[in-house]
Scaffold this motif. Structure first.
Motif, PDB file in Angstrom:
ATOM      1  N   PRO A  44       0.838  -1.210   0.000  1.00 33.96           N
ATOM      2  CA  PRO A  44       0.000   0.000   0.000  1.00 33.96           C
ATOM      3  C   PRO A  44       0.873   1.261   0.000  1.00 33.96           C
ATOM      4  O   PRO A  44       1.972   1.265   0.562  1.00 33.96           O
ATOM      5  CB  PRO A  44      -0.781  -0.112   1.318  1.00 33.96           C
ATOM      6  CG  PRO A  44      -0.645  -1.529   1.757  1.00 33.96           C
ATOM      7  CD  PRO A  44       0.664  -2.006   1.228  1.00 33.96           C
ATOM      8  N   PRO A  90      -5.405   4.710   0.797  1.00 31.85           N
ATOM      9  CA  PRO A  90      -5.241   3.293   1.168  1.00 31.85           C
ATOM     10  C   PRO A  90      -6.512   2.759   1.811  1.00 31.85           C
ATOM     11  O   PRO A  90      -7.327   3.508   2.355  1.00 31.85           O
ATOM     12  CB  PRO A  90      -4.081   3.330   2.175  1.00 31.85           C
ATOM     13  CG  PRO A  90      -3.409   4.646   1.971  1.00 31.85           C
ATOM     14  CD  PRO A  90      -4.470   5.590   1.509  1.00 31.85           C
ATOM     15  N   CYS A  91      -6.676   1.458   1.757  1.00 30.85           N
ATOM     16  CA  CYS A  91      -7.864   0.837   2.336  1.00 30.85           C
ATOM     17  C   CYS A  91      -7.879   1.045   3.848  1.00 30.85           C
ATOM     18  O   CYS A  91      -6.892   0.770   4.543  1.00 30.85           O
ATOM     19  CB  CYS A  91      -7.878  -0.651   2.012  1.00 30.85           C
ATOM     20  SG  CYS A  91      -9.398  -1.496   2.515  1.00 30.85           S
ATOM     21  N   GLU A  99     -10.224   5.247  -5.514  1.00 33.45           N
ATOM     22  CA  GLU A  99      -9.253   5.615  -6.540  1.00 33.45           C
ATOM     23  C   GLU A  99      -9.896   6.476  -7.622  1.00 33.45           C
ATOM     24  O   GLU A  99     -11.054   6.265  -8.011  1.00 33.45           O
ATOM     25  CB  GLU A  99      -8.658   4.354  -7.171  1.00 33.45           C
ATOM     26  CG  GLU A  99      -9.698   3.389  -7.707  1.00 33.45           C
ATOM     27  CD  GLU A  99      -9.097   2.099  -8.257  1.00 33.45           C
ATOM     28  OE1 GLU A  99      -7.891   2.106  -8.560  1.00 33.45           O
ATOM     29  OE2 GLU A  99      -9.842   1.117  -8.384  1.00 33.45           O
ATOM     30  N   ASN A 144      -2.711  -3.993  -0.198  1.00 32.66           N
ATOM     31  CA  ASN A 144      -3.066  -3.223  -1.386  1.00 32.66           C
ATOM     32  C   ASN A 144      -4.207  -3.990  -2.058  1.00 32.66           C
ATOM     33  O   ASN A 144      -3.988  -4.980  -2.743  1.00 32.66           O
ATOM     34  CB  ASN A 144      -1.865  -3.101  -2.331  1.00 32.66           C
ATOM     35  CG  ASN A 144      -2.203  -2.362  -3.619  1.00 32.66           C
ATOM     36  OD1 ASN A 144      -3.360  -2.012  -3.874  1.00 32.66           O
ATOM     37  ND2 ASN A 144      -1.199  -2.118  -4.436  1.00 32.66           N
ATOM     38  N   HIS A 162      -5.311   7.941  -4.897  1.00 28.27           N
ATOM     39  CA  HIS A 162      -6.160   7.059  -4.105  1.00 28.27           C
ATOM     40  C   HIS A 162      -5.846   7.183  -2.621  1.00 28.27           C
ATOM     41  O   HIS A 162      -4.807   7.721  -2.225  1.00 28.27           O
ATOM     42  CB  HIS A 162      -5.993   5.603  -4.543  1.00 28.27           C
ATOM     43  CG  HIS A 162      -4.617   5.051  -4.317  1.00 28.27           C
ATOM     44  ND1 HIS A 162      -3.624   5.121  -5.272  1.00 28.27           N
ATOM     45  CD2 HIS A 162      -4.055   4.423  -3.246  1.00 28.27           C
ATOM     46  CE1 HIS A 162      -2.524   4.560  -4.806  1.00 28.27           C
ATOM     47  NE2 HIS A 162      -2.755   4.134  -3.571  1.00 28.27           N
ATOM     48  N   TYR A 179     -11.452   1.599  -0.088  1.00 33.92           N
ATOM     49  CA  TYR A 179     -10.299   2.037  -0.868  1.00 33.92           C
ATOM     50  C   TYR A 179     -10.887   2.828  -2.020  1.00 33.92           C
ATOM     51  O   TYR A 179     -11.782   2.345  -2.730  1.00 33.92           O
ATOM     52  CB  TYR A 179      -9.515   0.815  -1.362  1.00 33.92           C
ATOM     53  CG  TYR A 179      -8.396   1.094  -2.345  1.00 33.92           C
ATOM     54  CD1 TYR A 179      -7.065   1.117  -1.925  1.00 33.92           C
ATOM     55  CD2 TYR A 179      -8.653   1.318  -3.697  1.00 33.92           C
ATOM     56  CE1 TYR A 179      -6.029   1.345  -2.818  1.00 33.92           C
ATOM     57  CE2 TYR A 179      -7.626   1.552  -4.606  1.00 33.92           C
ATOM     58  CZ  TYR A 179      -6.321   1.564  -4.166  1.00 33.92           C
ATOM     59  OH  TYR A 179      -5.295   1.801  -5.056  1.00 33.92           O
TER      60      TYR A 179
END
Length: 507
Positions: free
Chosen positions: A85, A173-174, A260, A221, A171, A258
């Motif tokens: 990530p 990160p989750c 993006e 990721n 994006h 997440y």
């Protein structure tokens, strides 16, 4: 699913319709929209609710003119396809104007200026977490362009909102947010959202490093996962949707996400909303559970902050950048963190003291309303006394689900395959992955937590088995490894409950 045409008296759905805003008829009244938000257990997209918001015209070009050359901070990440990530602590940062960003984003890589060290073909830029109150401090009239009151939150507008402007590939990160729910209005370009229900937390490998208040990150990721290192992720249930301009996404509390950017320029506006009391009895039950959980989440967050700051500062007192997210600007001393914990515990006990009084007052206030709706107050009270709260919430879920249609679209479990190790992010084709999600959703998930615990136990067995052949040189335990165990969401919840129980002896 693109935002639909302007609603009319003929096209607006019957359920919840009827609010007239000039020449517009919105599909849901503020009261109905809030009822849906307070009861819905899965992410969903509202359509045709923001067609008359001034904010719908806030493209990056327009905002560049409004800000008149004001510099803002951009996070710079690499367009890469590896499995790690890109946390904010590993990114570069640039102070630039929106005009400079737009010039760079047109692939006109400058030889001078703030973006001179970042090749547009290799990097993305993200102006994220930009709070309106600081960004437009001298233009407060712009706050009125965001009308969250249409969703049943009177007085909430841009002042309580955050702006996000990114280039393709930008994006977050989750992660999951510790408390509250999230409303996101897409203004320009499209964003792809990858969401996972709270019950899948053991499969997301949660971590608190880097540390950010109220954010729990995943080690994975999610668009290019390393399944050899994180094998349990294959059990996670991905819900995916492309959010288009004009749409508003509702993200329930504790849903992993997440996000993006899949277009050259994206602009979105969000507001995190704390869960509060609702006007109807069955919503009142849901709100009581949610508000108590939010109070406890703050206690858990305070415990997390103390442990992270104590151990990481002791490890390296002079390098907070390695573990503290750039968004965290508050002091991290032990004394300050202890005060934070005491305030959180005090607020929880204040809630306990007043909740019974509030409950009685709410029941009296709502009695006439429930009679009009044909509800039997005594039956609801009997259900509560006999453990019927889940049944009440089930009715709420059923009623909310019946509203799904052209103007309220659920985000469903996707059948999209994971990308290969050499692949990139999911390519956007403009299609939405939407539909009904059935039981795979999670908000007010008290009974589902037992299932999560069971899954966690199974996962622990798997992990022990997978680690049995690890070489001795790989078994060295770091501070981060210890924190991942100490700050596992299940552990911090137990610690918070023990702490609260101990203090309640003096209550």
């Amino acid at each position: 699913m693109a935002a639909g045409p302007r609603a009319t008296a003929d096209t607006a759905p019957a359920a919840g319709a009827g609010e007239v805003e000039g020449e517009h008829i919105k599909p849901f009244t503020p009261e109905k929209a809030k009822e849906i938000i307070m009861s819905l257990q899965q992410p969903a997209i509202f359509c045709n609710m923001a067609v008359d918001w001034p904010a719908q015209h806030w493209t990056a070009e327009h905002l560049s003119e409004v800000l008149h050359g004001k510099q803002i901070r951009f996070r710079m990440g690499m367009k890469r396809t590896d499995t790690a990530p890109q946390f904010e602590t590993t990114c570069g940062y640039v102070e630039a104007t929106l005009e400079e960003f737009l010039t760079w984003n047109c692939d006109q890589s400058p030889l001078s200026g703030p973006f001179r060290d970042y090749d547009h073909s290799k990097f993305w830029a993200y102006a994220d977490y930009k709070y309106f109150v600081s960004l437009f401090d001298d233009k407060t009239d712009i706050f009125e362009g965001v009308i969250w009151s249409d969703f049943g939150f009177p007085g909430r507008n841009g002042r309580e909102s955050t702006l996000w402007i990114g280039s393709m590939g930008a994006h977050t990160p989750c992660h999951l947010d510790s408390y509250g729910c999230n409303l996101v209005f897409q203004v320009q370009g499209r964003k792809r959202w990858h969401l996972f229900p709270p019950e899948d937390t053991p499969f997301l490998y949660p971590t608190r490093i880097p540390y950010e208040e109220s954010s729990v990150f995943s080690k994975i990721n999610v668009v290019n996962p390393d399944l050899k290192r994180f094998p349990r992720f294959c059990k996670a249930r991905r819900h995916m949707v492309t959010l288009n301009p004009g749409q508003v996404l509702f993200v329930p509390r504790h849903w992993w996400h997440y996000v993006e950017s899949i277009d050259p320029v994206t602009v979105s506006i969000n507001s995190w909303i704390e869960l509060v009391y609702s006007w109807a009895f069955y919503l009142f039950l849901a709100a009581m559970v949610s508000e108590e959980e939010d109070h406890q989440a703050r206690v858990e967050e305070a415990i997390t902050r103390i442990l992270v700051c104590a151990l990481k500062t002791a490890e390296d007192p002079h390098n907070t950048r390695a573990w503290l997210n750039p968004t965290e600007v508050e002091e991290t001393s032990h004394e300050v963190n202890c005060r934070y914990l005491n305030r959180a515990v005090s607020a929880l006990f204040d809630y306990y003291r007043t909740s019974k009084v509030v409950e009685i007052q709410a029941l009296r206030t709502n009695r006439e309303h429930m009679k009009k709706e044909g509800l039997n107050v005594h039956n609801h009270m009997e259900m509560e006394q006999t453990g019927g709260q889940d049944l009440s919430l089930g009715v709420v879920k059923q009623e909310a689900a019946s509203l799904f249609g052209p103007d309220l679209v659920p985000v469903i479990l996707t059948s999209e395959e994971l990308p290969s190790k050499t692949g990139s992010i999911f390519e956007g084709d403009g299609k939405d992955f939407v539909g009904e999600d059935g039981e795979h959703s999670g908000k007010l998930h008290c009974t589902k937590r037992q299932r999560m615990m069971s899954k966690s136990e199974d996962a622990s067995v798997e992990q022990n088995a997978s680690n049995s052949n690890v070489a001795p040189s790989q078994t060295l335990i770091s501070t981060d490894d210890l924190l991942d165990c100490l700050l596992n969401p299940q552990v911090t919840r137990i610690v918070a409950q023990l702490l609260i129980q101990g203090r309640s002896l003096w209550f």
